[in-house]
Every structure is written in structure tokens, then in C-alpha cells.
Design a protein around this motif. Structure first.
Motif, PDB file in Angstrom:
ATOM      1  N   THR A 147       0.852  -1.191   0.000  1.00 12.85           N
ATOM      2  CA  THR A 147       0.000   0.000   0.000  1.00 12.85           C
ATOM      3  C   THR A 147       0.885   1.238   0.000  1.00 12.85           C
ATOM      4  N   LEU A 148       0.470   2.228  -0.773  1.00 17.03           N
ATOM      5  CA  LEU A 148       1.245   3.462  -0.917  1.00 17.03           C
ATOM      6  C   LEU A 148       0.343   4.651  -0.639  1.00 17.03           C
ATOM      7  N   ILE A 149       0.934   5.729  -0.151  1.00 21.34           N
ATOM      8  CA  ILE A 149       0.183   6.961   0.084  1.00 21.34           C
ATOM      9  C   ILE A 149       1.017   8.141  -0.395  1.00 21.34           C
ATOM     10  N   GLN A 150       0.332   9.163  -0.831  1.00 17.87           N
ATOM     11  CA  GLN A 150       0.925  10.362  -1.396  1.00 17.87           C
ATOM     12  C   GLN A 150       1.450  11.283  -0.292  1.00 17.87           C
ATOM     13  N   ALA A 151       2.734  11.592  -0.295  1.00 15.32           N
ATOM     14  CA  ALA A 151       3.314  12.477   0.716  1.00 15.32           C
ATOM     15  C   ALA A 151       2.623  13.838   0.721  1.00 15.32           C
ATOM     16  N   GLU A 152       2.255  14.321  -0.439  1.00 15.55           N
ATOM     17  CA  GLU A 152       1.623  15.638  -0.541  1.00 15.55           C
ATOM     18  C   GLU A 152       0.247  15.666   0.122  1.00 15.55           C
ATOM     19  N   HIS A 153      -0.354  14.489   0.366  1.00 18.59           N
ATOM     20  CA  HIS A 153      -1.657  14.436   1.029  1.00 18.59           C
ATOM     21  C   HIS A 153      -1.546  14.462   2.552  1.00 18.59           C
ATOM     22  N   LEU A 154      -0.365  14.166   3.081  1.00 16.43           N
ATOM     23  CA  LEU A 154      -0.225  14.096   4.544  1.00 16.43           C
ATOM     24  C   LEU A 154      -0.579  15.408   5.242  1.00 16.43           C
ATOM     25  N   PRO A 155      -0.116  16.573   4.750  1.00 14.53           N
ATOM     26  CA  PRO A 155      -0.517  17.823   5.417  1.00 14.53           C
ATOM     27  C   PRO A 155      -2.028  18.083   5.335  1.00 14.53           C
TER      28      PRO A 155
END
Length: 162
Positions: free
Chosen positions: A64-72
Motif C-alpha cells: 500500500t502506498l500513500i501520497q506524501a503531498e496528502h499528509l498535510p
């Protein structure tokens, strides 16, 4: 219904000149345990990540992967600071739109992956992020992928659409 490959929309969706970067890798050795950050990992073909409790099952969710730009944005919507381990995804990636990798192959280090489906948040986000945590992640939960060709990858490796 699949897109006509000659359509304008299909051409737009196939245009992905960006290259991403792995920012963080996490493994969960057993159910209800905290994720441990690692610098590198082995991905097993049609399986999962060595050392992670998920072994890939059907293969659709080997990683599973998540977008770093979505964390904030998730942090702002949850009203609290967050660490990648709280979100229960294996890999944090920056610089490339993960949703554009759905239904296509991409490479991280030696590993070839196939984006399979959106990685929707689970009910555990209410515990991890507090009340409203599930809704804070909706639409930003990341991507599930099948491991087509195993190998190793590490923090700092590129994420490249094939």
C-alpha cells in the motif's frame, strides 16, 4: 467499461512525465502492532513485503502506498499532526500522483508493481487520528498494488511509471 485507447481522455491519463521518490517505508510485523520504519525492504512477487504481516493474499494488495503531498491535508482535516505510521500504509511517495498509477505498471528500485485499486481508509482511522479521522482520509487513502516482479527498494528510490 474500458476507455478507448485512442480517446483524448485515455491520452491525458497516459501522460505521466513525473518521477516520484520513496520518502518512507513501514512494516507491521503482526496485527495491532505499531509500524516500524525501515530504510529498505524486499518485495516478494505476487506476495507482500518481507517482514510485513500482509502477505499479499490475492496479490491485489501486496503493498500500500500513500501520497506524501496528502499528509498535510489529512493532518489539517484531522486537526492534529500525523506520522506516516499512523496511516497504516507501507510506502510514502512524493512527486508523482499515485492515482495516475492505478491500472498501470510502475517501478520502485528493482521492483515492478501494478496499481490495482484505491486504498480506502479503514475504521481504525477513527482511533489513530481521532473522531473524524476516517473522513479526513477519504479520497486520500492512497493506492494498493500487486508485486509483479519482486526485489528490493529503499528510501530515496525513484518511482517511475512504465
Amino acid at each position: 467499461m474500458p476507455l478507448n485507447p485512442d480517446s483524448e481522455l485515455a491520452k491525458l491519463m497516459a501522460t505521466l512525465p513525473q518521477v516520484g521518490t520513496v520518502q518512507w517505508i513501514g512494516l507491521r510485523p503482526a496485527r495491532d502492532e505499531w509500524m516500524s520504519a525501515v530504510e529498505s525492504v524486499e518485495a516478494v512477487t505476487d506476495g507482500g513485503l518481507r517482514g510485513d504481516r500482509y502477505k499479499g493474499g490475492s496479490g491485489k494488495r501486496g503493498i500500500t502506498l500513500i501520497q506524501a503531498e496528502h499528509l498535510p491535508a489529512i493532518a489539517a482535516l484531522a486537526g492534529r499532526g500525523i506520522e506516516p505510521a499512523l496511516l497504516r500504509r507501507n510506502v510514502v511517495v512524493s512527486g508523482i500522483p499515485l492515482i495516475a498509477l492505478k491500472d498501470r505498471q510502475f517501478r520502485i528500485g528493482e521492483v515492478v508493481l501494478q496499481g490495482t485499486e484505491s486504498c480506502d481508509p479503514c475504521s481504525r482511522m477513527e482511533t489513530a487520528l481521532g473522531a473524524g479521522g476516517y473522513n479526513a482520509m477519504r479520497g486520500m487513502g492512497g493506492l494498493c498494488a500487486r508485486i509483479v516482479s519482486g526485489g528490493n527498494f529503499r528510501v530515496g528510490d525513484q518511482v517511475v511509471a512504465l
